[in-house]
Scaffold this motif. Structure first.
Motif, PDB file in Angstrom:
ATOM      1  N   LEU A 136      -9.270   3.776 -15.461  1.00 43.53           N
ATOM      2  CA  LEU A 136      -8.815   2.449 -15.045  1.00 43.53           C
ATOM      3  C   LEU A 136      -8.148   1.742 -16.222  1.00 43.53           C
ATOM      4  O   LEU A 136      -8.711   1.680 -17.313  1.00 43.53           O
ATOM      5  CB  LEU A 136      -9.985   1.593 -14.547  1.00 43.53           C
ATOM      6  CG  LEU A 136     -10.668   1.988 -13.249  1.00 43.53           C
ATOM      7  CD1 LEU A 136     -11.693   0.925 -12.862  1.00 43.53           C
ATOM      8  CD2 LEU A 136      -9.662   2.174 -12.140  1.00 43.53           C
ATOM      9  N   GLY A 166      -7.655  -6.266  -4.092  1.00 42.47           N
ATOM     10  CA  GLY A 166      -6.380  -5.609  -3.840  1.00 42.47           C
ATOM     11  C   GLY A 166      -5.452  -5.741  -5.029  1.00 42.47           C
ATOM     12  O   GLY A 166      -5.609  -6.628  -5.874  1.00 42.47           O
ATOM     13  N   ASP A 167      -4.469  -4.852  -5.121  1.00 43.67           N
ATOM     14  CA  ASP A 167      -3.461  -4.885  -6.175  1.00 43.67           C
ATOM     15  C   ASP A 167      -4.097  -4.845  -7.565  1.00 43.67           C
ATOM     16  O   ASP A 167      -3.728  -5.605  -8.465  1.00 43.67           O
ATOM     17  CB  ASP A 167      -2.576  -6.131  -6.032  1.00 43.67           C
ATOM     18  CG  ASP A 167      -1.280  -6.000  -6.857  1.00 43.67           C
ATOM     19  OD1 ASP A 167      -0.894  -4.865  -7.147  1.00 43.67           O
ATOM     20  OD2 ASP A 167      -0.710  -7.050  -7.216  1.00 43.67           O
ATOM     21  N   THR A 168      -5.090  -3.984  -7.740  1.00 43.80           N
ATOM     22  CA  THR A 168      -5.741  -3.785  -9.039  1.00 43.80           C
ATOM     23  C   THR A 168      -5.779  -2.293  -9.341  1.00 43.80           C
ATOM     24  O   THR A 168      -5.631  -1.455  -8.433  1.00 43.80           O
ATOM     25  CB  THR A 168      -7.186  -4.324  -9.029  1.00 43.80           C
ATOM     26  OG1 THR A 168      -7.938  -3.603  -8.046  1.00 43.80           O
ATOM     27  CG2 THR A 168      -7.213  -5.817  -8.717  1.00 43.80           C
ATOM     28  N   PRO A 169      -5.983  -1.922 -10.617  1.00 42.55           N
ATOM     29  CA  PRO A 169      -6.122  -0.495 -10.936  1.00 42.55           C
ATOM     30  C   PRO A 169      -7.229   0.180 -10.130  1.00 42.55           C
ATOM     31  O   PRO A 169      -7.100   1.344  -9.742  1.00 42.55           O
ATOM     32  CB  PRO A 169      -6.434  -0.502 -12.430  1.00 42.55           C
ATOM     33  CG  PRO A 169      -5.784  -1.738 -12.940  1.00 42.55           C
ATOM     34  CD  PRO A 169      -5.950  -2.751 -11.845  1.00 42.55           C
ATOM     35  N   ASP A 213      -5.350  13.758 -15.072  1.00 46.55           N
ATOM     36  CA  ASP A 213      -4.081  13.038 -15.055  1.00 46.55           C
ATOM     37  C   ASP A 213      -3.850  12.407 -16.423  1.00 46.55           C
ATOM     38  O   ASP A 213      -4.665  12.532 -17.342  1.00 46.55           O
ATOM     39  CB  ASP A 213      -4.048  11.997 -13.925  1.00 46.55           C
ATOM     40  CG  ASP A 213      -5.157  10.948 -14.041  1.00 46.55           C
ATOM     41  OD1 ASP A 213      -5.632  10.709 -15.168  1.00 46.55           O
ATOM     42  OD2 ASP A 213      -5.538  10.381 -12.996  1.00 46.55           O
ATOM     43  N   THR A 215      -7.487   2.288 -21.545  1.00 48.13           N
ATOM     44  CA  THR A 215      -8.122   2.674 -20.284  1.00 48.13           C
ATOM     45  C   THR A 215      -9.624   2.822 -20.457  1.00 48.13           C
ATOM     46  O   THR A 215     -10.114   3.083 -21.559  1.00 48.13           O
ATOM     47  CB  THR A 215      -7.549   4.011 -19.756  1.00 48.13           C
ATOM     48  OG1 THR A 215      -7.732   5.020 -20.747  1.00 48.13           O
ATOM     49  CG2 THR A 215      -6.082   3.888 -19.393  1.00 48.13           C
ATOM     50  N   ALA A 257      -8.152  -0.488  -7.068  1.00 50.11           N
ATOM     51  CA  ALA A 257      -7.631  -0.218  -5.723  1.00 50.11           C
ATOM     52  C   ALA A 257      -6.642   0.938  -5.758  1.00 50.11           C
ATOM     53  O   ALA A 257      -6.630   1.789  -4.857  1.00 50.11           O
ATOM     54  CB  ALA A 257      -6.975  -1.475  -5.164  1.00 50.11           C
ATOM     55  N   GLU A 258      -5.806   0.984  -6.802  1.00 48.50           N
ATOM     56  CA  GLU A 258      -4.833   2.075  -6.918  1.00 48.50           C
ATOM     57  C   GLU A 258      -5.528   3.426  -7.051  1.00 48.50           C
ATOM     58  O   GLU A 258      -5.019   4.443  -6.582  1.00 48.50           O
ATOM     59  CB  GLU A 258      -3.931   1.837  -8.127  1.00 48.50           C
ATOM     60  CG  GLU A 258      -2.984   0.650  -7.963  1.00 48.50           C
ATOM     61  CD  GLU A 258      -2.216   0.361  -9.245  1.00 48.50           C
ATOM     62  OE1 GLU A 258      -2.425   1.117 -10.229  1.00 48.50           O
ATOM     63  OE2 GLU A 258      -1.424  -0.591  -9.258  1.00 48.50           O
ATOM     64  N   GLN A 259      -6.699   3.439  -7.674  1.00 52.32           N
ATOM     65  CA  GLN A 259      -7.455   4.687  -7.845  1.00 52.32           C
ATOM     66  C   GLN A 259      -8.361   4.973  -6.649  1.00 52.32           C
ATOM     67  O   GLN A 259      -9.200   5.873  -6.693  1.00 52.32           O
ATOM     68  CB  GLN A 259      -8.292   4.625  -9.121  1.00 52.32           C
ATOM     69  CG  GLN A 259      -7.473   4.646 -10.393  1.00 52.32           C
ATOM     70  CD  GLN A 259      -6.829   5.982 -10.652  1.00 52.32           C
ATOM     71  OE1 GLN A 259      -7.195   7.000 -10.048  1.00 52.32           O
ATOM     72  NE2 GLN A 259      -5.840   6.023 -11.530  1.00 52.32           N
ATOM     73  N   ARG A 260      -8.197   4.223  -5.585  1.00 50.29           N
ATOM     74  CA  ARG A 260      -8.908   4.431  -4.315  1.00 50.29           C
ATOM     75  C   ARG A 260     -10.425   4.288  -4.445  1.00 50.29           C
ATOM     76  O   ARG A 260     -11.179   4.946  -3.728  1.00 50.29           O
ATOM     77  CB  ARG A 260      -8.541   5.790  -3.703  1.00 50.29           C
ATOM     78  CG  ARG A 260      -7.062   5.968  -3.447  1.00 50.29           C
ATOM     79  CD  ARG A 260      -6.777   7.246  -2.685  1.00 50.29           C
ATOM     80  NE  ARG A 260      -7.301   8.416  -3.345  1.00 50.29           N
ATOM     81  CZ  ARG A 260      -6.708   9.037  -4.369  1.00 50.29           C
ATOM     82  NH1 ARG A 260      -5.571   8.581  -4.837  1.00 50.29           N
ATOM     83  NH2 ARG A 260      -7.249  10.098  -4.904  1.00 50.29           N
ATOM     84  N   SER A 283     -13.756   2.253  -3.649  1.00 43.02           N
ATOM     85  CA  SER A 283     -14.051   1.484  -2.447  1.00 43.02           C
ATOM     86  C   SER A 283     -15.522   1.084  -2.421  1.00 43.02           C
ATOM     87  O   SER A 283     -16.360   1.689  -3.117  1.00 43.02           O
ATOM     88  CB  SER A 283     -13.709   2.297  -1.202  1.00 43.02           C
ATOM     89  OG  SER A 283     -14.463   3.509  -1.171  1.00 43.02           O
TER      90      SER A 283
END
Length: 490
Positions: free
Chosen positions: A487, A427-430, A283, A470, A432-435, A437
């Motif tokens: 990230l 939550g609401d962080t890069p 990406d 990044t 979290a956006e990149q899944r 866990s």
């Protein structure tokens, strides 16, 4: 006698000629729809067949307590079992039939259909347009591209059809599908190619032609013809909530099907090339982190230590952009190219490493042999990292050294040998956006291995000092599958 035009008429004619010269070319329209498909259908239909696949299934009997020999209850239970079997048919077998379509590609009796039409069948029968039937032998089948090749033994040459070049077909071209929908018998439907290169997540080599020619249950394995009467696709799947045609059907392109069919005819099995890498898409964030410019190619996220790529010097983080002279647009394209390359061939592969192109040579292995070996081999036990109580917050995550307690808590496989475990993701962080866990393990940052949280902190500071936007992380899931994640440092 000399003809002379008046000056005003001559000037007007020149002006008109000039105007015509600058007009845009007239649009080119496709040829109109044929008045009828009858001649084409009459020519190709005799080579299209119905496939009847029968599976014999043994019914299960009910287990009852074992009684001592000579027990007074022995006769009573025997009588009960007898009545139960008579009532329910237990202890007997029943036959399960499925119907599909196929087509003859060789007059001597070679028939092509879908693998799912005949898979698991004990008996396969080919039914021709004149009603005659012949028992078929399964020469070979391939679940990945959903194809099967059958052989029948006719008393005279059969009507057959030829493959065409599916790469030349265009969106909007007229096509007809012939098959056996809902077991009604030979049926012809017409439409156009709606799209090419469709991925419907049915297998690793999805590259379907999409058509609005009506395809229903029972059409599976039948041919999709162009207007020259050539097979450009094998009808394989439909998109439908009800099981009926809604105008979205999918066919395996002829150019994808032919190499598989040739291998099944020659070897009775497929022999696909194998590189031994795990890959992912590139990406924009990853492209920026790797310094490769625009997003392209297939990013190597893991190497099979016993595969061809390991001995050829490939590394995680390499981006494959060309394979055997063929450009690799994205991660979807590479498996198709590798699988179609002959086993044992030495090929040149161009990769981007550290922002520069490198050419490597690799001799391909065989995919099927690796898959069979993987089923037999048990995963090797890896050394466990020593327990260390170390935890910190970085990049929107709580992380800690991977130890026995975390392995147990998150069920992390031993194949993930070292790294830094993610315990919590804000939550609401890069992240979290990149899944990312809890239970994921960070293996590298900025292409450097990490085994402690302070190493991640140090690498993050270094990236910010260099003005980077990044951080590129190599992350493994608890199951051992690795991927690169970019990230944002903000």
């Amino acid at each position: 006698m000399t003809n002379k035009l008046p000056a005003r008429r001559l000037l007007a004619g020149l002006a008109l000629a000039g105007a015509l010269a600058v007009l845009p070319p007239a649009p080119v329209f496709a040829a109109p729809a044929p008045d009828s498909f009858a001649d084409l259908a009459e020519t190709v239909t005799p080579a299209v067949v119905n496939i009847s696949a029968t599976q014999v299934v043994e019914d299960k009997t009910v287990d009852l307590p074992k009684l001592p020999p000579g027990s007074p209850l022995d006769d009573m239970f025997e009588e009960y079992l007898k009545r139960r079997r008579q009532q329910n048919g237990e202890g007997r077998s029943h036959r399960s039939n499925s119907l599909g379509s196929g087509f003859v590609i060789d007059p001597s009796g070679i028939v092509v259909t879908n693998n799912h039409v005949i898979d698991g069948a004990n008996e396969v029968e080919v039914i021709f347009t004149d009603g005659s039937k012949l028992k078929a032998e399964v020469i070979g089948k391939d679940a990945k591209v959903d194809l099967a090749v059958l052989r029948v033994k006719p008393t005279k040459p059969l009507a057959s059809v030829k493959f065409g070049d599916s790469d030349k077909s265009r969106v909007g071209d007229w096509v007809i599908a012939v098959g056996n929908p809902f077991a009604l018998g030979g049926t012809v439907t017409a439409g156009i190619i709606s799209a090419k290169g469709r991925n419907i997540d049915s297998g690793p080599y999805d590259n379907y032609l999409q058509t609005d020619a009506a395809i229903n249950k029972g059409n599976s394995g039948g041919p999709l013809f162009n207007m020259a009467g050539e097979v450009i696709g094998v009808n394989t799947a439909i998109l439908s909530p009800s099981g009926g045609s809604i105008g979205i059907g999918f066919a395996t392109p002829a150019n994808n099907a032919q190499p598989v069919i040739e291998q099944l005819l020659k070897f009775g099995e497929t022999r696909r090339g194998w590189l031994g890498v795990r890959i992912q898409n590139v990406d924009e964030g990853i492209a920026e982190s790797l310094g490769i410019g625009k997003a392209r190619g297939a990013l190597i996220s893991g190497i099979d230590e016993k595969g061809p790529s390991a001995s050829a010097g490939f590394k995680p983080g390499d981006v494959i952009v060309t394979f055997d002279g063929k450009p690799v647009a994205d991660a979807r394209a590479l498996p198709k190219i590798v699988a179609a390359t002959p086993v044992g061939k030495e090929v040149e592969v161009i990769v981007i490493r550290d922002g520069k192109e490198q050419t490597r040579k690799v001799t391909l292995g065989r995919l099927e042999e690796n898959e069979a070996k993987a089923k037999k081999d048990k995963p090797e036990l890896a050394e466990k990292a020593p327990p260390r109580e170390e935890k910190t917050h970085v990049l929107g995550m709580d992380v800690a050294v991977l130890n026995d307690a975390l392995r147990e808590k998150f069920k992390i496989k031993d194949s993930v040998r070292t790294g830094v475990a993610i315990i919590k993701v804000d939550g609401d962080t890069p992240a979290a956006e990149q899944r990312l866990s809890p239970g994921d393990v960070i293996l590298e940052i900025n292409r450097q291995p990490v085994n402690a949280p302070d190493e991640i902190v140090a690498q993050t500071k270094a990236l910010k000092a260099d003005g980077r936007k990044t951080a590129l992380l190599l992350v493994a899931t608890a199951q051992g599958q690795s991927r690169f994640v970019a990230l944002a440092l903000d």
